[in-house]
Motif scaffolding. Structure first.
Motif, PDB file in Angstrom:
ATOM      1  N   ARG A 161      20.973  -8.591 -32.830  1.00 50.16           N
ATOM      2  CA  ARG A 161      21.149  -9.992 -33.257  1.00 50.16           C
ATOM      3  C   ARG A 161      22.583 -10.478 -33.071  1.00 50.16           C
ATOM      4  N   LYS A 162      23.516  -9.584 -33.454  1.00 50.03           N
ATOM      5  CA  LYS A 162      24.935  -9.955 -33.417  1.00 50.03           C
ATOM      6  C   LYS A 162      25.400 -10.334 -32.009  1.00 50.03           C
ATOM      7  N   LEU A 163      24.708  -9.775 -31.020  1.00 49.80           N
ATOM      8  CA  LEU A 163      25.075  -9.993 -29.619  1.00 49.80           C
ATOM      9  C   LEU A 163      24.557 -11.333 -29.099  1.00 49.80           C
ATOM     10  N   GLN A 164      23.478 -11.823 -29.710  1.00 56.25           N
ATOM     11  CA  GLN A 164      22.812 -13.029 -29.203  1.00 56.25           C
ATOM     12  C   GLN A 164      23.692 -14.268 -29.307  1.00 56.25           C
ATOM     13  N   ARG A 165      23.605 -15.125 -28.260  1.00 58.51           N
ATOM     14  CA  ARG A 165      24.225 -16.442 -28.308  1.00 58.51           C
ATOM     15  C   ARG A 165      23.089 -17.450 -28.163  1.00 58.51           C
ATOM     16  N   PRO A 166      23.031 -18.472 -29.039  1.00 59.64           N
ATOM     17  CA  PRO A 166      21.874 -19.371 -29.026  1.00 59.64           C
ATOM     18  C   PRO A 166      21.769 -20.204 -27.744  1.00 59.64           C
TER      19      PRO A 166
ATOM     20  N   PRO B 224      19.229 -18.325 -22.862  1.00 59.15           N
ATOM     21  CA  PRO B 224      19.749 -18.184 -24.227  1.00 59.15           C
ATOM     22  C   PRO B 224      19.253 -16.886 -24.886  1.00 59.15           C
ATOM     23  N   ARG B 225      20.059 -16.367 -25.766  1.00 56.65           N
ATOM     24  CA  ARG B 225      19.721 -15.172 -26.556  1.00 56.65           C
ATOM     25  C   ARG B 225      19.464 -13.914 -25.718  1.00 56.65           C
ATOM     26  N   SER B 226      19.889 -13.952 -24.450  1.00 58.36           N
ATOM     27  CA  SER B 226      19.619 -12.805 -23.569  1.00 58.36           C
ATOM     28  C   SER B 226      20.888 -12.010 -23.295  1.00 58.36           C
ATOM     29  N   VAL B 227      20.659 -10.851 -22.675  1.00 59.34           N
ATOM     30  CA  VAL B 227      21.794 -10.023 -22.279  1.00 59.34           C
ATOM     31  C   VAL B 227      21.586  -9.558 -20.832  1.00 59.34           C
ATOM     32  N   ILE B 228      22.677  -9.505 -20.098  1.00 62.90           N
ATOM     33  CA  ILE B 228      22.656  -8.960 -18.735  1.00 62.90           C
ATOM     34  C   ILE B 228      23.596  -7.754 -18.746  1.00 62.90           C
ATOM     35  N   ASP B 229      23.048  -6.590 -18.377  1.00 64.38           N
ATOM     36  CA  ASP B 229      23.859  -5.373 -18.369  1.00 64.38           C
ATOM     37  C   ASP B 229      24.222  -4.973 -16.953  1.00 64.38           C
ATOM     38  N   VAL B 230      25.496  -4.660 -16.748  1.00 67.04           N
ATOM     39  CA  VAL B 230      25.970  -4.228 -15.427  1.00 67.04           C
ATOM     40  C   VAL B 230      26.598  -2.840 -15.583  1.00 67.04           C
ATOM     41  N   PHE B 231      26.008  -1.868 -14.896  1.00 69.18           N
ATOM     42  CA  PHE B 231      26.541  -0.500 -14.949  1.00 69.18           C
ATOM     43  C   PHE B 231      27.210  -0.171 -13.623  1.00 69.18           C
TER      44      PHE B 231
ATOM     45  N   ARG C 162      23.200 -19.308 -24.508  1.00 68.82           N
ATOM     46  CA  ARG C 162      23.469 -18.668 -23.206  1.00 68.82           C
ATOM     47  C   ARG C 162      23.243 -17.151 -23.273  1.00 68.82           C
ATOM     48  N   ALA C 163      23.212 -16.557 -22.088  1.00 65.85           N
ATOM     49  CA  ALA C 163      23.133 -15.095 -22.021  1.00 65.85           C
ATOM     50  C   ALA C 163      24.538 -14.504 -22.145  1.00 65.85           C
ATOM     51  N   VAL C 164      24.563 -13.237 -22.496  1.00 68.44           N
ATOM     52  CA  VAL C 164      25.837 -12.515 -22.609  1.00 68.44           C
ATOM     53  C   VAL C 164      25.857 -11.469 -21.493  1.00 68.44           C
ATOM     54  N   ILE C 165      26.996 -11.331 -20.817  1.00 67.89           N
ATOM     55  CA  ILE C 165      27.094 -10.279 -19.806  1.00 67.89           C
ATOM     56  C   ILE C 165      27.915  -9.115 -20.362  1.00 67.89           C
ATOM     57  N   ARG C 166      27.331  -7.903 -20.210  1.00 63.07           N
ATOM     58  CA  ARG C 166      28.043  -6.691 -20.646  1.00 63.07           C
ATOM     59  C   ARG C 166      28.251  -5.813 -19.419  1.00 63.07           C
TER      60      ARG C 166
END
Ligand code: UDP
Length: 240
Positions: free
Chosen positions: A65-70, A119-126, A72-76
Motif C-alpha cells: 500500500r505504502k508504495l502505491q500512488r493514486p 495508477p496504483r501500479s509498479v514497474i520493476d526493472v532488474f 501514477r505508476a511507480v518505477i523501481r
C-alpha cells in the motif's frame, strides 16, 4: 620525405588510447530485445567488456500500500553486480554503490515513462551485470530503456546513456574500466534523444569548465549513436 613528430606535437595531437580507440570512439556495442520468456520485457547488451541482462515486470498492481500512488505508476530499479562480474569477486547483495546506481537509474528513466496511465501500479526493472568493464551504470540505463519498450510500456522517448571523461589530459568518450581507474574524470550522462533533455548527469574527478563542456558534448554525441543501436534492436524484434 620522412615525417618527424616533435615532442611538442605529441603533446597536443590527439593520440590513440590504450585500447587503440580514437578519443571519440565508442566500444563495440550489441543490443538484443526480448530474450527472456517469463519477463514482460527484457534486453541483453554487450558494450566492450560489459555484459548486462535486464528484465522488466509490470505494470502490475503494487501489493504494498505504502508504495502505491493514486495518480501514477511507480518505477523501481535494482542494479546488481554478479559476484563473478568483476576481477576481484564481489560480495553478493546490495552495497552503497549499487543502491546509488539503482536510484539514479530510476531517476534517469522516469521522465521517459508515461506513468499516469497506470495508477496504483509498479514497474520493476532488474539490471543484472554479468560482466563489468567500466560504464555499467550507463550501459544498464541504455539496456533498461530497451527492455521497458519491449514490455510495451508507453514512453515519451527512449533513454540512452553514455559517459565521457578525461584520461591523460585528453577529453575522451566512453571510458573503459582501465581508463576509469587511471583517468582524471568521468562524466556519465543520460538523455532523451528526441529532445536531448538530460536525465542523468554525474561528475567524478576534476575538469575545467571548457573540458566539462567538451565532455558533455562528446557524451551526448555518443548517446545519439547508441540510440541508433537501441532502435535497431527493437526493429529486429518487432519489424519496421
Ligand atoms: N568495479 C569493480 N568492482 C566493484 C565495482 C566496480 O571492479 O565492486 C569496476 C567495474 O568494471 C565498473 C568499474 O569498476 O564498471 C567502474 O565503476 P564505477 O563505480 O565508476 O561505475 P560504472 O563506470 O560501472 O558505471
Amino acid at each position: 620525405m620522412i615525417g618527424i613528430i616533435t615532442q611538442d606535437q605529441l603533446k597536443t595531437s590527439p593520440t590513440l588510447r590504450e585500447d587503440g580507440r580514437a578519443f571519440d570512439e565508442l566500444r563495440p556495442l550489441k543490443i538484443e530485445a526480448g530474450i527472456l520468456e517469463r519477463a514482460d520485457g527484457s534486453s541483453y547488451l554487450e558494450f566492450g567488456g560489459n555484459k548486462i541482462l535486464v528484465a522488466v515486470y509490470g505494470p502490475r498492481e503494487a501489493q504494498i500500500r505504502k508504495l502505491q500512488r493514486p495518480d501514477r505508476a511507480v518505477i523501481r530499479c535494482r542494479y546488481n553486480m554478479a559476484p563473478f562480474s568483476v576481477e576481484e569477486r564481489k560480495r553478493p547483495g546490495p552495497d552503497r554503490r549499487s543502491v546509488e546506481i539503482s536510484k539514479i537509474t530510476a531517476e534517469a528513466l522516469r521522465p521517459a515513462l508515461i506513468l499516469e496511465r497506470f495508477p496504483r501500479s509498479v514497474i520493476d526493472v532488474f539490471i543484472e551485470v554479468l560482466e563489468a568493464e567500466g560504464g555499467t551504470r550507463c550501459a544498464g540505463i541504455t539496456a533498461a530503456s530497451v527492455a521497458l519498450a519491449d514490455a510495451g510500456i508507453p514512453m515519451r522517448d527512449m533513454v540512452v546513456a553514455c559517459a565521457a571523461g578525461k584520461v591523460n589530459d585528453q577529453v575522451v568518450l566512453d571510458l573503459s574500466e582501465e581508463e576509469d581507474k587511471a583517468g582524471q574524470a568521468d562524466v556519465p550522462v543520460a538523455i532523451l534523444p528526441r529532445t536531448r533533455e538530460i536525465t542523468l548527469l554525474q561528475s567524478d574527478g576534476n575538469l575545467s569548465e571548457d573540458e566539462f563542456e567538451r565532455a558533455l558534448d562528446l557524451a551526448v554525441d555518443g548517446c545519439l549513436r547508441i540510440h541508433e543501436v537501441q532502435k535497431e534492436a527493437l526493429r529486429k524484434r518487432y519489424g519496421e
